[in-house]
Design a protein around this motif. Sequence first.
Motif, PDB file in Angstrom:
ATOM      1  N   VAL A 154    -109.550 -69.302 -11.678  1.00 28.02           N
ATOM      2  CA  VAL A 154    -109.796 -67.917 -11.273  1.00 28.02           C
ATOM      3  C   VAL A 154    -108.912 -66.965 -12.067  1.00 28.02           C
ATOM      4  O   VAL A 154    -109.384 -65.961 -12.611  1.00 28.02           O
ATOM      5  N   GLN A 155    -107.647 -67.277 -12.176  1.00 27.05           N
ATOM      6  CA  GLN A 155    -106.741 -66.379 -12.895  1.00 27.05           C
ATOM      7  C   GLN A 155    -107.065 -66.332 -14.387  1.00 27.05           C
ATOM      8  O   GLN A 155    -106.970 -65.269 -15.009  1.00 27.05           O
ATOM      9  N   ALA A 156    -107.485 -67.450 -14.953  1.00 29.60           N
ATOM     10  CA  ALA A 156    -107.898 -67.444 -16.361  1.00 29.60           C
ATOM     11  C   ALA A 156    -109.173 -66.609 -16.542  1.00 29.60           C
ATOM     12  O   ALA A 156    -109.300 -65.863 -17.522  1.00 29.60           O
ATOM     13  N   CYS A 157    -110.081 -66.709 -15.588  1.00 29.12           N
ATOM     14  CA  CYS A 157    -111.305 -65.910 -15.633  1.00 29.12           C
ATOM     15  C   CYS A 157    -110.966 -64.419 -15.574  1.00 29.12           C
ATOM     16  O   CYS A 157    -111.500 -63.624 -16.348  1.00 29.12           O
ATOM     17  N   PHE A 158    -110.043 -64.038 -14.686  1.00 22.24           N
ATOM     18  CA  PHE A 158    -109.624 -62.632 -14.606  1.00 22.24           C
ATOM     19  C   PHE A 158    -108.999 -62.188 -15.922  1.00 22.24           C
ATOM     20  O   PHE A 158    -109.232 -61.078 -16.379  1.00 22.24           O
ATOM     21  N   GLY A 159    -108.184 -63.049 -16.516  1.00 22.18           N
ATOM     22  CA  GLY A 159    -107.566 -62.709 -17.797  1.00 22.18           C
ATOM     23  C   GLY A 159    -108.612 -62.433 -18.864  1.00 22.18           C
ATOM     24  O   GLY A 159    -108.496 -61.468 -19.633  1.00 22.18           O
ATOM     25  N   LEU A 160    -109.640 -63.258 -18.900  1.00 23.82           N
ATOM     26  CA  LEU A 160    -110.730 -63.067 -19.859  1.00 23.82           C
ATOM     27  C   LEU A 160    -111.429 -61.729 -19.619  1.00 23.82           C
ATOM     28  O   LEU A 160    -111.589 -60.920 -20.538  1.00 23.82           O
ATOM     29  N   ILE A 161    -111.815 -61.485 -18.387  1.00 22.92           N
ATOM     30  CA  ILE A 161    -112.548 -60.256 -18.075  1.00 22.92           C
ATOM     31  C   ILE A 161    -111.665 -59.026 -18.276  1.00 22.92           C
ATOM     32  O   ILE A 161    -112.082 -58.042 -18.887  1.00 22.92           O
ATOM     33  N   ASN A 162    -110.441 -59.077 -17.776  1.00 23.04           N
ATOM     34  CA  ASN A 162    -109.562 -57.906 -17.821  1.00 23.04           C
ATOM     35  C   ASN A 162    -109.023 -57.602 -19.211  1.00 23.04           C
ATOM     36  O   ASN A 162    -108.498 -56.517 -19.438  1.00 23.04           O
ATOM     37  N   SER A 163    -109.156 -58.537 -20.139  1.00 23.29           N
ATOM     38  CA  SER A 163    -108.705 -58.262 -21.506  1.00 23.29           C
ATOM     39  C   SER A 163    -109.673 -57.354 -22.255  1.00 23.29           C
ATOM     40  O   SER A 163    -109.298 -56.705 -23.231  1.00 23.29           O
TER      41      SER A 163
END
Length: 192
Positions: A154-163
Amino acid sequence: MSTPRSRAKQDRQTALLREAARLFAARGFSAVSLEEIGAAVGVSGPAVYRHFAGKQALLGALLVQVSQKLRDGGREVIDAHTEPAARVEALIGFHVDFALGHPDVIRVQDQDAAHLRDEDYAAVRDLQREYIEMWIRAIEPLVAEDRSARRLRVQACFGLINSTPHSTSATTRASRATANVLSRMASAALLA
């Protein structure tokens, strides 16, 4: 019941938050004055104090509000979808649309959260934890790993989207094709 005066006050407060996000994203919290934020919406710096106790309170209101919007929007998505795969895809779509639609707030969260007052920081973190937990529970039927591995996903997914707000132009962010590519990438990262 709202009055014209209360609506005008709410509109001014919303405008101050929007301009604060824009200015903080462009130059950073420390480099922006209340006078500049006020001027951006047509009021004097001291008039900003009618809405916020100071610049730090304005930052807190901005980041608490955005965290509440994410949490509340996530709840709505979860409530609207019962099938696990559809729920996860809808969560991804919701977050992608949010990130592409609010790039300034994403930048401010990334670069200026350290300037929050302790109570605002705690409120933001609590709301973020709730939002993350929603996602962890949502992928549980689809990802046969333990909770810590799901949290990492989940946190990696957020990092991808939020970048994305950091790495794309406004024109690219506004593109439906960008949202589609980002959604597919986020889904692959989350469920791989």
